[in-house]
Design a protein around this motif. Structure first.
Motif, PDB file in Angstrom:
ATOM      1  N   ASP A  71      33.435  29.494  50.595  1.00 26.31           N
ATOM      2  CA  ASP A  71      34.182  31.015  50.444  1.00 26.31           C
ATOM      3  C   ASP A  71      35.024  30.617  49.051  1.00 26.31           C
ATOM      4  N   GLY A  73      33.979  28.363  45.975  1.00 23.09           N
ATOM      5  CA  GLY A  73      33.046  28.224  45.063  1.00 23.09           C
ATOM      6  C   GLY A  73      32.671  26.759  44.830  1.00 23.09           C
ATOM      7  N   ARG A 104      32.206  27.986  39.823  1.00 20.83           N
ATOM      8  CA  ARG A 104      31.099  28.995  39.970  1.00 20.83           C
ATOM      9  C   ARG A 104      31.638  29.701  41.167  1.00 20.83           C
ATOM     10  N   THR A 106      31.812  31.425  44.961  1.00 17.10           N
ATOM     11  CA  THR A 106      31.123  31.801  45.892  1.00 17.10           C
ATOM     12  C   THR A 106      30.607  33.386  45.799  1.00 17.10           C
ATOM     13  N   SER A 107      29.393  33.787  45.745  1.00 16.89           N
ATOM     14  CA  SER A 107      28.716  35.134  45.836  1.00 16.89           C
ATOM     15  C   SER A 107      27.962  35.177  46.618  1.00 16.89           C
ATOM     16  N   HIS A 108      27.620  36.450  47.166  1.00 14.93           N
ATOM     17  CA  HIS A 108      26.744  36.918  48.149  1.00 14.93           C
ATOM     18  C   HIS A 108      26.041  38.229  47.453  1.00 14.93           C
ATOM     19  N   ARG A 109      24.573  37.981  47.528  1.00 15.90           N
ATOM     20  CA  ARG A 109      23.830  39.075  46.959  1.00 15.90           C
ATOM     21  C   ARG A 109      23.488  40.306  47.875  1.00 15.90           C
ATOM     22  N   GLN A 115      23.320  43.478  43.991  1.00 21.16           N
ATOM     23  CA  GLN A 115      24.798  43.556  43.547  1.00 21.16           C
ATOM     24  C   GLN A 115      25.280  42.348  44.393  1.00 21.16           C
ATOM     25  N   LEU A 116      25.981  41.575  43.346  1.00 22.03           N
ATOM     26  CA  LEU A 116      26.714  40.429  43.858  1.00 22.03           C
ATOM     27  C   LEU A 116      28.112  40.769  44.297  1.00 22.03           C
ATOM     28  N   SER A 117      28.576  40.191  45.423  1.00 19.60           N
ATOM     29  CA  SER A 117      30.222  40.233  45.829  1.00 19.60           C
ATOM     30  C   SER A 117      30.637  39.026  45.885  1.00 19.60           C
ATOM     31  N   ARG A 118      31.869  38.772  45.640  1.00 16.12           N
ATOM     32  CA  ARG A 118      32.704  37.551  45.917  1.00 16.12           C
ATOM     33  C   ARG A 118      33.670  37.639  46.703  1.00 16.12           C
ATOM     34  N   LYS A 122      37.301  40.244  47.243  1.00 16.04           N
ATOM     35  CA  LYS A 122      37.257  41.346  48.228  1.00 16.04           C
ATOM     36  C   LYS A 122      38.492  42.315  48.234  1.00 16.04           C
TER      37      LYS A 122
END
Length: 132
Positions: A71, A73, A104, A106-109, A115-118, A122
């Motif tokens: 959560d 990076g 870098r 953490t991101s979720h696609r 689309q990427l969310s971090r 949020k």
């Protein structure tokens, strides 16, 4: 809470770009105090753990390893160097200028939109400030 943003003119052309502005600085002691309020650890315990985290991270980074914190990076070492035309022309002492730590987040696609969310960003809100 909001991220403060202003417009700034780029030096190389006559265009304006949004830039984030810092609103303050959180020191190590304040960071430890806030963490201790959210758990059963005392501020001194938090400082001990964060200090050791830095030492252990340094050890692994200098061994060339990537460090991943869920959560947050990942961290690894990057190198700034000159380029050469042929591999045998490269001299580490002459061509490598600096080391730096790369981060870098953490991101979720999203599987549908790609689309990427971090997680760390949020619910982020932006407050725009005009400068005169």
């Amino acid at each position: 809470m909001a991220i403060i943003c202003t417009l700034e003119k780029k030096r190389t052309d006559n265009r304006y770009y949004a830039r984030s502005r810092k609103t303050g600085c959180v020191g190590f002691a304040q960071f430890a105090e806030e963490i201790s309020r959210n758990c059963t650890a005392k501020p001194s315990d938090v400082i001990l753990v964060l200090t050791e985290l830095c030492e252990v991270m340094r050890h692994h980074l200098l061994d060339g390893e990537e460090i991943t914190i869920p959560d947050l990076g990942s961290f690894h070492i990057g190198i700034q160097s000159d380029s050469v035309e042929k591999p045998h022309d490269f001299s580490p002492h002459r061509h490598i200028h600096a080391l730096h730590i790369k981060f870098r987040p953490t991101s979720h696609r999203d599987p549908t939109t790609w689309q990427l969310s971090r997680p760390m960003l949020k619910n982020a809100q932006i407050k725009f400030m005009f400068q005169d």
